[in-house]
Motif scaffolding. Structure first.
Motif, PDB file in Angstrom:
ATOM      1  N   THR A   1       0.836  -1.191   0.000  1.00 18.03           N
ATOM      2  CA  THR A   1       0.000   0.000   0.000  1.00 18.03           C
ATOM      3  C   THR A   1       0.873   1.242   0.000  1.00 18.03           C
ATOM      4  O   THR A   1       2.077   1.169   0.228  1.00 18.03           O
ATOM      5  CB  THR A   1      -0.953   0.021   1.212  1.00 18.03           C
ATOM      6  N   PHE A   2       0.237   2.371  -0.261  1.00 21.52           N
ATOM      7  CA  PHE A   2       0.919   3.656  -0.146  1.00 21.52           C
ATOM      8  C   PHE A   2       0.890   4.115   1.310  1.00 21.52           C
ATOM      9  O   PHE A   2      -0.119   3.948   2.001  1.00 21.52           O
ATOM     10  CB  PHE A   2       0.230   4.715  -1.017  1.00 21.52           C
ATOM     11  N   ALA A   3       1.965   4.727   1.749  1.00 19.84           N
ATOM     12  CA  ALA A   3       2.087   5.198   3.134  1.00 19.84           C
ATOM     13  C   ALA A   3       0.956   6.144   3.524  1.00 19.84           C
ATOM     14  O   ALA A   3       0.501   6.127   4.663  1.00 19.84           O
ATOM     15  CB  ALA A   3       3.436   5.884   3.336  1.00 19.84           C
ATOM     16  N   GLU A   4       0.495   6.949   2.597  1.00 25.16           N
ATOM     17  CA  GLU A   4      -0.544   7.950   2.890  1.00 25.16           C
ATOM     18  C   GLU A   4      -1.951   7.495   2.511  1.00 25.16           C
ATOM     19  O   GLU A   4      -2.866   8.318   2.443  1.00 25.16           O
ATOM     20  CB  GLU A   4      -0.208   9.259   2.166  1.00 25.16           C
ATOM     21  N   SER A   5      -2.152   6.205   2.294  1.00 28.86           N
ATOM     22  CA  SER A   5      -3.477   5.732   1.864  1.00 28.86           C
ATOM     23  C   SER A   5      -4.498   5.779   2.997  1.00 28.86           C
ATOM     24  O   SER A   5      -4.152   5.790   4.184  1.00 28.86           O
ATOM     25  CB  SER A   5      -3.382   4.302   1.321  1.00 28.86           C
ATOM     26  N   ARG A   6      -5.745   5.796   2.605  1.00 28.73           N
ATOM     27  CA  ARG A   6      -6.845   5.780   3.571  1.00 28.73           C
ATOM     28  C   ARG A   6      -6.801   4.531   4.441  1.00 28.73           C
ATOM     29  O   ARG A   6      -7.058   4.590   5.638  1.00 28.73           O
ATOM     30  CB  ARG A   6      -8.172   5.809   2.798  1.00 28.73           C
ATOM     31  N   VAL A  16      -4.293   2.846   5.482  1.00 30.00           N
ATOM     32  CA  VAL A  16      -3.277   2.982   6.531  1.00 30.00           C
ATOM     33  C   VAL A  16      -3.855   3.759   7.707  1.00 30.00           C
ATOM     34  O   VAL A  16      -3.711   3.355   8.867  1.00 30.00           O
ATOM     35  CB  VAL A  16      -2.001   3.660   5.983  1.00 30.00           C
ATOM     36  N   LYS A  17      -4.523   4.860   7.431  1.00 26.05           N
ATOM     37  CA  LYS A  17      -5.140   5.651   8.505  1.00 26.05           C
ATOM     38  C   LYS A  17      -6.193   4.834   9.256  1.00 26.05           C
ATOM     39  O   LYS A  17      -6.279   4.893  10.481  1.00 26.05           O
ATOM     40  CB  LYS A  17      -5.749   6.922   7.928  1.00 26.05           C
ATOM     41  N   GLU A  19      -4.343   2.208  11.427  1.00 25.60           N
ATOM     42  CA  GLU A  19      -3.698   2.854  12.573  1.00 25.60           C
ATOM     43  C   GLU A  19      -4.720   3.256  13.630  1.00 25.60           C
ATOM     44  O   GLU A  19      -4.421   3.250  14.822  1.00 25.60           O
ATOM     45  CB  GLU A  19      -2.890   4.062  12.111  1.00 25.60           C
ATOM     46  N   ARG A  48       7.284   5.826  -0.229  1.00 25.15           N
ATOM     47  CA  ARG A  48       5.817   5.753  -0.242  1.00 25.15           C
ATOM     48  C   ARG A  48       5.307   4.325  -0.038  1.00 25.15           C
ATOM     49  O   ARG A  48       4.126   4.122   0.201  1.00 25.15           O
ATOM     50  CB  ARG A  48       5.260   6.277  -1.573  1.00 25.15           C
ATOM     51  N   ARG A  65       4.621   0.758   1.650  1.00 27.55           N
ATOM     52  CA  ARG A  65       4.427   0.093   2.937  1.00 27.55           C
ATOM     53  C   ARG A  65       3.868  -1.303   2.698  1.00 27.55           C
ATOM     54  O   ARG A  65       3.301  -1.588   1.655  1.00 27.55           O
ATOM     55  CB  ARG A  65       3.438   0.860   3.829  1.00 27.55           C
TER      56      ARG A  65
END
Length: 140
Positions: free
Chosen positions: A48-53, A55-56, A59, A114, A116
């Motif tokens: 995935t991308f570090a800033e993807s939805r 990931v949020k 977390e 970017r 992950r």
């Protein structure tokens, strides 16, 4: 190794399109497609991308659900419903070991900042067979 675990591994071991559900900040489910690969310990990974939805979401709440195993509308086959706990990692060893050529059109390499890896540790897997209303259940 149990027969059920072997049948689960036969589905998880290859890269495949899967539906991954996470929980939003508002407590709602959110589903998207990802490409997953499972290992011999039934640990499932996807990039995935570090800033993807997602990931949020992970977390904020690590509970996830994954559905995989059906690759054709024309040929129903056994599939999996997986409940697990997900983590997102930028660990160099994890990123390098998961890296494959399918990711090269998306990321610049395993060291792309970017990039992950999502690691899903299942605690319940339902092995569902078309025509049967009772799945076989594996639990950790």
């Amino acid at each position: 190794m149990s027969d059920l675990k072997e049948r689960i591994l036969s589905i998880l071991h290859k890269p495949q399109l899967a539906a991954l559900a996470t929980v939003t900040e508002m407590g709602n489910p959110w589903v998207r497609y990802v490409v997953t690969v499972g290992d011999g310990d039934l640990i499932i990974r996807c990039a995935t991308f570090a800033e993807s939805r997602k990931v949020k979401h992970i977390e904020g709440r690590s509970d996830v659900h994954l559905t995989c195993g059906v690759n054709s509308f024309m040929e129903m086959q056994p599939y999996l419903q997986i409940q697990g706990v997900a983590t997102v990692t930028a660990d160099k060893d994890e990123r390098h070991s998961f890296w494959n050529d399918m990711l090269s059109p998306i990321f610049e390499g395993p060291d792309d900042p970017r990039y992950r890896v999502i690691v899903i540790k299942p605690y319940r897997i339902e092995y569902c067979t078309p025509g049967s209303y009772e799945p076989e259940v594996w639990t950790r």
